[in-house]
Design a protein around this motif. Structure first.
Motif, PDB file in Angstrom:
ATOM      1  N   CYS A 117       0.834  -1.210   0.000  1.00 39.61           N
ATOM      2  CA  CYS A 117       0.000   0.000   0.000  1.00 39.61           C
ATOM      3  C   CYS A 117       0.867   1.258   0.000  1.00 39.61           C
ATOM      4  O   CYS A 117       0.567   2.234  -0.712  1.00 39.61           O
ATOM      5  N   ASP A 118       1.940   1.242   0.800  1.00 45.35           N
ATOM      6  CA  ASP A 118       2.847   2.395   0.808  1.00 45.35           C
ATOM      7  C   ASP A 118       3.480   2.586  -0.572  1.00 45.35           C
ATOM      8  O   ASP A 118       3.585   3.716  -1.073  1.00 45.35           O
ATOM      9  N   LEU A 119       3.895   1.485  -1.163  1.00 46.47           N
ATOM     10  CA  LEU A 119       4.519   1.543  -2.495  1.00 46.47           C
ATOM     11  C   LEU A 119       3.547   2.122  -3.517  1.00 46.47           C
ATOM     12  O   LEU A 119       3.905   2.990  -4.323  1.00 46.47           O
ATOM     13  N   PHE A 120       2.300   1.645  -3.490  1.00 48.78           N
ATOM     14  CA  PHE A 120       1.319   2.099  -4.475  1.00 48.78           C
ATOM     15  C   PHE A 120       0.947   3.565  -4.250  1.00 48.78           C
ATOM     16  O   PHE A 120       0.708   4.304  -5.217  1.00 48.78           O
ATOM     17  N   ALA A 121       0.898   3.978  -2.990  1.00 50.26           N
ATOM     18  CA  ALA A 121       0.597   5.389  -2.712  1.00 50.26           C
ATOM     19  C   ALA A 121       1.733   6.289  -3.194  1.00 50.26           C
ATOM     20  O   ALA A 121       1.501   7.333  -3.810  1.00 50.26           O
ATOM     21  N   GLU A 122       2.970   5.876  -2.934  1.00 52.57           N
ATOM     22  CA  GLU A 122       4.124   6.683  -3.350  1.00 52.57           C
ATOM     23  C   GLU A 122       4.199   6.820  -4.861  1.00 52.57           C
ATOM     24  O   GLU A 122       4.605   7.866  -5.384  1.00 52.57           O
ATOM     25  N   ARG A 123       3.784   5.775  -5.567  1.00 52.26           N
ATOM     26  CA  ARG A 123       3.917   5.783  -7.029  1.00 52.26           C
ATOM     27  C   ARG A 123       2.581   5.988  -7.736  1.00 52.26           C
ATOM     28  O   ARG A 123       2.473   5.771  -8.928  1.00 52.26           O
ATOM     29  N   GLU A 124       1.581   6.401  -6.983  1.00 56.39           N
ATOM     30  CA  GLU A 124       0.269   6.765  -7.535  1.00 56.39           C
ATOM     31  C   GLU A 124      -0.301   5.639  -8.395  1.00 56.39           C
ATOM     32  O   GLU A 124      -0.628   5.818  -9.568  1.00 56.39           O
ATOM     33  N   ILE A 125      -0.425   4.464  -7.794  1.00 59.71           N
ATOM     34  CA  ILE A 125      -0.987   3.299  -8.470  1.00 59.71           C
ATOM     35  C   ILE A 125      -2.338   2.983  -7.842  1.00 59.71           C
ATOM     36  O   ILE A 125      -2.439   2.745  -6.637  1.00 59.71           O
ATOM     37  N   SER A 126      -3.381   2.984  -8.660  1.00 60.50           N
ATOM     38  CA  SER A 126      -4.724   2.662  -8.206  1.00 60.50           C
ATOM     39  C   SER A 126      -4.877   1.140  -8.141  1.00 60.50           C
ATOM     40  O   SER A 126      -4.452   0.424  -9.049  1.00 60.50           O
ATOM     41  N   VAL A 127      -5.505   0.648  -7.073  1.00 60.15           N
ATOM     42  CA  VAL A 127      -5.587  -0.792  -6.821  1.00 60.15           C
ATOM     43  C   VAL A 127      -7.035  -1.266  -6.958  1.00 60.15           C
ATOM     44  O   VAL A 127      -7.931  -0.782  -6.259  1.00 60.15           O
ATOM     45  N   GLY A 128      -7.249  -2.223  -7.873  1.00 60.07           N
ATOM     46  CA  GLY A 128      -8.542  -2.870  -8.004  1.00 60.07           C
ATOM     47  C   GLY A 128      -8.480  -4.269  -7.421  1.00 60.07           C
ATOM     48  O   GLY A 128      -7.487  -4.986  -7.600  1.00 60.07           O
ATOM     49  N   ILE A 129      -9.536  -4.658  -6.721  1.00 60.44           N
ATOM     50  CA  ILE A 129      -9.596  -5.971  -6.077  1.00 60.44           C
ATOM     51  C   ILE A 129     -10.678  -6.809  -6.746  1.00 60.44           C
ATOM     52  O   ILE A 129     -11.785  -6.335  -6.990  1.00 60.44           O
ATOM     53  N   SER A 130     -10.348  -8.067  -7.039  1.00 63.20           N
ATOM     54  CA  SER A 130     -11.329  -9.001  -7.582  1.00 63.20           C
ATOM     55  C   SER A 130     -12.044  -9.697  -6.426  1.00 63.20           C
ATOM     56  O   SER A 130     -11.406 -10.349  -5.587  1.00 63.20           O
ATOM     57  N   LEU A 131     -13.356  -9.526  -6.359  1.00 63.71           N
ATOM     58  CA  LEU A 131     -14.158 -10.071  -5.258  1.00 63.71           C
ATOM     59  C   LEU A 131     -15.563 -10.319  -5.786  1.00 63.71           C
ATOM     60  O   LEU A 131     -16.182  -9.413  -6.338  1.00 63.71           O
ATOM     61  N   ASP A 132     -16.094 -11.531  -5.595  1.00 66.05           N
ATOM     62  CA  ASP A 132     -17.363 -11.887  -6.218  1.00 66.05           C
ATOM     63  C   ASP A 132     -18.579 -11.688  -5.334  1.00 66.05           C
ATOM     64  O   ASP A 132     -19.683 -12.123  -5.686  1.00 66.05           O
ATOM     65  N   GLY A 133     -18.415 -11.038  -4.171  1.00 63.97           N
ATOM     66  CA  GLY A 133     -19.572 -10.755  -3.330  1.00 63.97           C
ATOM     67  C   GLY A 133     -19.337 -11.150  -1.893  1.00 63.97           C
ATOM     68  O   GLY A 133     -18.248 -10.933  -1.340  1.00 63.97           O
ATOM     69  N   ASP A 134     -20.349 -11.725  -1.266  1.00 62.44           N
ATOM     70  CA  ASP A 134     -20.214 -12.166   0.113  1.00 62.44           C
ATOM     71  C   ASP A 134     -19.387 -13.453   0.163  1.00 62.44           C
ATOM     72  O   ASP A 134     -18.903 -13.950  -0.859  1.00 62.44           O
ATOM     73  N   ARG A 135     -19.238 -14.022   1.376  1.00 64.39           N
ATOM     74  CA  ARG A 135     -18.379 -15.201   1.526  1.00 64.39           C
ATOM     75  C   ARG A 135     -18.851 -16.359   0.652  1.00 64.39           C
ATOM     76  O   ARG A 135     -18.059 -17.005  -0.050  1.00 64.39           O
ATOM     77  N   ALA A 136     -20.153 -16.615   0.658  1.00 62.16           N
ATOM     78  CA  ALA A 136     -20.671 -17.756  -0.105  1.00 62.16           C
ATOM     79  C   ALA A 136     -20.422 -17.566  -1.602  1.00 62.16           C
ATOM     80  O   ALA A 136     -20.010 -18.499  -2.307  1.00 62.16           O
TER      81      ALA A 136
END
Length: 797
Positions: A117-136
Motif C-alpha cells: 500500500c505504501d509503495l502504491f501510494a508513493e507511485r500513484e498506483i490505483s488498486v482494483g480488487i477481484s471479489l465476487d460478493g459475500d463469503r458464499a
C-alpha cells in the motif's frame, strides 16, 4: 503498414504469469489457451524498459495525452515489492513529460500488505480488487488449490484500501447467477468501493455459460440495477454507466459494450504483444500476434489483421447484430463472446441478456435524471471535485446539449439536419467535441428563449457583478432551460416550447450550418454549405474563422477537411493557450461569446495573445504546484478562456455565462497569480451551474433577497449560493498563498484569507437560516460549511 491507425491508450502489462489462487472460472489457466505454461514467471526490467520505450514512441507519434497501464497477471503481487516498484519507476521515467500516465493494478488481494500500500501510494498506483460478493459467492470460485477459502484475506486487503482511499480503485465482480444478486450487491456496497465493475463470465457458443433461464444474466443484473437506482446510485457501476452513455449516443466505458474500436493491447511477461486476454477462452493461440516489443512497434500491432478485425465497429458485426435496434449500445457484446466453431461472425452468446438489459436500462435512463453518486456530489459540495466528478457533470451537459440541438430541428436550414445526423452516425466523437464548445449551448439557448437584446452576438440577461477585491462573483442564473433540469426529455420539451413561445423563424437556426461545417472539417469530410457571416467573418466553433467576407452568408467549400477560401478571404485557426500537456481555447472570435456581464474583447493582436500565453502558462504551473487539488477538475471541465474588454485601472474582472459550461472569461490581469485565482474562482461557478442543471438545491419560488457580506446590494438566494460556493476557492487560494510568500505579500495573504473565510462562512449560515434550501441543498451547503470550518484562523496553518 497502411490505413488510419487507432492508437492504443490502454496497456495491460503482465508482470507475473502465475497465480496463488486456483479460481475455476479463470480465463488464463482454465480454458483453451495454455500459453502461460511457456511464459517466464516474472517480467524482466529489461523488457519493461523496452515496453516503456515502445509506449513513449507510440504516444508521441499519435499525440496521445492520457494512457492507462494496468499491471496484471496471473497475480501481479507475486512480482514482489521491489520488482513492482522498479516497473512503476521505469514507466513513469520514460513517459514523464510525454503523456499523463495512469497506473493501475488488478489483484486478488490475498498478498496485499501495508508495504504494498505504501509503495502504491508513493507511485500513484490505483488498486482494483477481484471479489465476487459475500463469503458464499466468493468461495464458489475464488479458492486456493487446496480448496481453502480466500475470502478473509481479500476482505483484509479491501479494509487496507479503505484506509488508503487515494489508492482504492474499486471492486471487480464476476457474475454467477447461482449467487443471490442482492446479497452480492449489499456485500460489495458495504465495502465502500469508489466503483464496481460486473463481469459476465467469459464464454462462447462452443462453451456456453450456465444458464438456468434464457435471460438469467440480464435478470440478475437488472435486480442489482433496480436496487442501485433506488439507493440513489451510491457509487458508479461501469457496466450500467456504459449502457446509460451509449443509449444516449455517448462513448462506452467498457470493452464489453459499444461500437468504439478497441484501444487496448496486452504485453506478456516475455515481451510478446497479445490481443485482449479474454480470447484465451476461444482457442489455443487466439490472442497471439506473433509480435514482440523488441522487433515490432505498437503501430505494427495496430495494423495487425487480428487487431483490425476487432476494430471494424458496426461493419464487423453479424447481419443479426446490424439489424438489432439496440446495436449502437450493445455493440454486439464482447468480441470473445461471439466465437462459434472458428468464427466471430455471430451475435454474442449473451445476446438475449444484452437485449433485455439494454432495453431495461435504456427505459430507466429515459425516465430518470443523470445520476451523481452522493460521494461525488459531496466532493463537489466541499468546493473541490476530481476529474471523475467533473466527468459526471460533463456527461449530463452532453445529454442536455443534444436535447437542445434536437429541439432546434424546426429551425435548421434545408439539408443541414440531414448532414448533422450523418455526422452523428459516422463521426459522433468529432461532432460531440464541436457541440461541447461552450458557446454552442449559449447560442442554442438563445434561439430557444428568444431573449437576446441585439443581434447574433447580443447578451442574455446579464448576471449582477461584484468586484470586492477585484472579483466578479455573483450569478443571477436566469433561464427556463436550467430550472429543474434533470431529464433529457424534459429539457427537450422545455426547449421545444421555447421555440413556439418565441415565434422564431429559421433565421437564428442558420448558425447550425456553421456547427455542422466545423464538424465536417474536423472529420475530414467534403462539404459545400451556406454558413452564417457576422461582421465579415464566418466562424466555425473549435476550428477557426474565415474573414474578409461580404453579406450575411457565404457558401463554404470543404474538401477532405480543408477549407477552400476565395481570393481575399483569410483563414484564421482557433487560438489555444498551453501549459505543459494542458491546453484551452483562447476564444476571441465566436460571435456568441459576448454572453458575459462584462463585454468581450475583440480579436486580439499577436502581442496580446503572447501575453495571454505567458500568463496562462505560469498560472497553470502555479495551480498544479500550489493548488493541485483543483487541477484534475479544471483539466476535466475547463476548455475555453474568453478575453474580456480591459478593466478600469486597479480592477480585475472575470465572469462565467450560465449556459456556457467549460468557459471562463477574464480581462488579462497584471500577473499569473491573479489569473490563477480568477480561473479557480470562476470555475466554481461553472461547476455549480452544472449541478443546478441536475438538482434543485433551493426553493425556486423563494423571491426574498439576502445579505452577502462581500457586497452592498442584497442578493437572491441563487446568487448568494453561487457567490458563497465560488468564494470557497477564493478563501483557499489565500489560505495556501500564505505558505509561499513573504513580507508584505504574506501580510496581504493573511488578511485576505481571514476576510474571505469570515465572509464565506457567514454566508453559509445565511443560506441555512433561509429555510429555503431543499434537503439536498442543506446537505450541499453543510459540506461547504465543513470545508470552511476545517480551515483554522491561525497564521500559516
Amino acid at each position: 503498414m497502411s490505413g488510419v491507425i487507432t492508437p492504443f491508450q490502454q496497456f495491460v502489462l503482465k508482470v507475473h504469469s502465475r497465480c496463488d489462487l486456483s479460481c475455476d472460472h479463470c480465463y488464463v489457466y482454465e480454458h483453451a489457451d495454455q500459453s502461460w505454461r511457456s511464459r517466464p514467471r516474472g517480467i524482466s526490467l529489461q523488457i519493461v524498459d523496452q515496453v516503456a520505450a515502445r509506449i513513449a514512441e507510440h504516444v508521441k507519434q499519435h499525440d496521445v495525452r492520457d494512457i492507462h497501464v494496468v499491471l496484471h497477471g496471473g497475480e501481479p503481487l507475486l512480482a514482489g515489492h521491489e520488482r513492482l516498484a522498479g516497473i512503476a519507476d521505469a514507466l513513469r521515467g520514460a513517459l514523464d513529460g510525454i503523456c499523463r500516465l495512469h497506473l493501475h493494478i488488478q489483484t486478488n488481494g490475498v498478498r496485499l500488505d501495508d508495504r504494498f500500500c505504501d509503495l502504491f501510494a508513493e507511485r500513484e498506483i490505483s488498486v482494483g480488487i477481484s471479489l465476487d460478493g459475500d463469503r458464499a459467492a466468493n468461495d464458489r470460485h475464488r479458492r486456493y488449490a487446496s480448496g481453502k477459502s480466500s475470502y478473509d484475506q481479500v476482505i483484509r486487503a479491501v479494509e487496507r484500501l479503505r484506509a488508503r482511499p487515494e489508492i482504492y480503485g474499486g471492486l471487480l465482480c464476476t457474475i454467477d447467477v447461482a449467487n443471490d444478486p442482492i446479497a452480492v450487491y449489499e456485500a460489495l456496497l458495504e465495502l465502500g468501493p469508489p466503483r464496481i465493475d460486473f463481469l459476465l463470465p467469459y464464454a462462447t457458443w462452443d462453451t456456453p455459460p450456465a444458464r438456468p433461464s434464457p435471460t438469467a444474466y440480464a435478470d440478475w443484473l437488472i435486480a442489482i440495477f433496480d436496487r442501485w437506482d433506488a439507493d440513489g446510485r451510491p457509487m458508479p457501476i461501469r457496466l450500467f454507466e456504459s449502457i446509460a452513455r451509449t443509449v444516449k449516443g455517448g462513448a462506452s466505458l467498457s470493452e464489453s459494450i459499444g461500437l468504439e474500436p478497441s484501444s487496448m493491447v496486452v504485453i506478456d511477461t516475455d515481451g510478446s504483444y497479445e490481443l485482449v486476454d479474454s480470447l484465451k477462452v476461444t482457442y489455443d493461440g487466439a490472442p497471439a500476434t506473433g509480435y514482440d516489443v523488441f522487433l515490432h512497434t505498437l503501430d505494427d500491432v495496430a495494423v495487425h489483421p487480428k487487431t483490425r478485425e476487432q476494430q471494424r465497429g458496426l461493419e464487423g458485426l453479424s447481419d443479426t447484430c446490424r439489424r438489432c435496434p439496440v446495436v449502437r449500445s450493445c455493440g454486439g457484446g464482447l468480441y470473445t463472446h461471439r466465437y462459434r466453431d472458428g468464427s466471430f461472425d455471430n451475435p454474442s452468446v449473451y445476446c438475449e441478456d444484452l437485449f433485455k438489459l439494454v432495453t431495461h436500462l435504456g427505459n430507466a435512463t429515459k425516465m430518470s435524471t443523470h445520476a451523481i453518486p452522493y460521494a461525488s456530489l459531496d466532493a463537489l459540495a466541499t468546493g473541490f471535485g476530481d476529474a471523475a466528478d467533473i466527468e459526471l457533470l460533463a456527461d449530463a451537459q452532453r445529454s442536455l446539449r443534444r436535447a437542445l440541438i434536437a429541439a432546434l430541428r424546426p429551425l435548421a436550414p434545408a439539408g443541414v439536419w440531414e448532414l448533422l445526423t450523418d455526422l452523428d452516425t459516422h463521426h459522433r466523437d468529432v461532432l460531440e467535441s464541436v457541440l461541447a464548445h461552450p458557446y454552442v449551448r449559449s447560442w442554442a439557448v438563445d434561439c430557444l428563449q428568444g431573449e437576446r437584446q441585439a443581434g447574433p452576438g447580443g447578451r442574455t440577461e446579464p448576471r449582477s457583478s461584484e468586484r470586492q477585491a477585484g472579483l466578479d462573483a455573483g450569478h443571477a442564473g436566469q433561464g427556463p432551460v436550467r430550472r429543474g433540469m434533470g431529464h433529457v426529455e424534459r429539457g427537450a420539451d422545455l426547449a421545444g416550447r421555447g421555440v413556439e413561445q418565441a415565434g422564431l423563424g429559421v433565421e437564428r437556426g442558420r448558425y447550425l450550418a456553421n456547427v455542422v461545417a466545423a464538424a465536417a472539417v474536423r472529420a475530414g469530410r467534403d462539404l459545400t454549405l451556406p454558413v452564417v457571416v457576422v461582421d465579415g467573418a464566418a466562424y466555425l466553433p473549435t476550428v477557426g474563422t474565415l474573414r474578409g467576407l461580404d453579406g450575411d452568408s457565404v457558401t463554404l467549400v470543404v474538401r477532405a477537411g480543408r477549407i477552400v477560401a476565395d481570393a481575399g478571404a483569410e483563414w484564421q485557426p482557433v487560438r489555444t493557450l498551453a501549459s505543459g500537456d494542458y491546453s484551452v481555447v483562447l476564444e476571441d472570435s465566436d460571435p456568441h461569446r459576448d454572453s458575459h456581464q462584462w463585454p468581450a474583447a475583440g480579436r486580439l493582436d499577436e502581442a496580446v495573445v503572447a501575453a495571454w500565453q505567458a500568463s496562462f502558462e505560469q498560472a497553470w504551473r502555479l495551480i498544479e504546484k500550489e493548488y493541485p487539488q483543483y487541477a484534475p477538475g479544471l483539466r476535466g471541465g475547463l476548455s475555453t478562456l474568453t478575453p474580456l474588454a480591459q478593466a478600469p485601472p486597479g480592477q480585475d474582472v472575470s465572469s462565467t455565462a450560465r449556459h456556457a459550461f467549460g468557459a471562463v472569461a477574464a480581462a488579462l490581469p497584471d500577473g499569473p497569480a491573479t489569473l490563477a485565482l480568477l480561473i479557480m474562482h470562476e470555475f466554481q461557478h461553472v461547476k455549480l451551474g452544472a449541478v443546478f442543471d441536475l438538482f434543485d438545491l433551493y426553493d425556486r419560488a423563494d423571491t426574498r433577497l439576502y445579505h452577502a457580506p462581500w457586497r452592498q446590494d442584497p442578493r437572491p438566494l441563487e446568487g448568494l449560493l453561487q457567490g458563497t460556493y465560488a468564494h470557497i476557492a477564493v478563501t483557499d487560494f489565500w489560505r495556501t498563498r500564505r505558505h509561499t510568500v513573504e513580507g508584505a505579500e504574506l501580510e496581504k495573504a493573511q488578511e485576505e484569507y481571514l476576510r474571505w473565510r469570515g465572509h464565506t462562512l457567514a454566508a453559509t449560515e445565511t443560506l441555512v437560516g433561509s429555510k429555503a434550501l431543499t434537503a439536498l441543498g442543506e446537505r450541499f451547503v453543510g459540506r461547504m460549511r465543513e470545508t470552511l470550518a476545517s480551515w483554522p484562523v491561525d497564521a500559516r496553518r
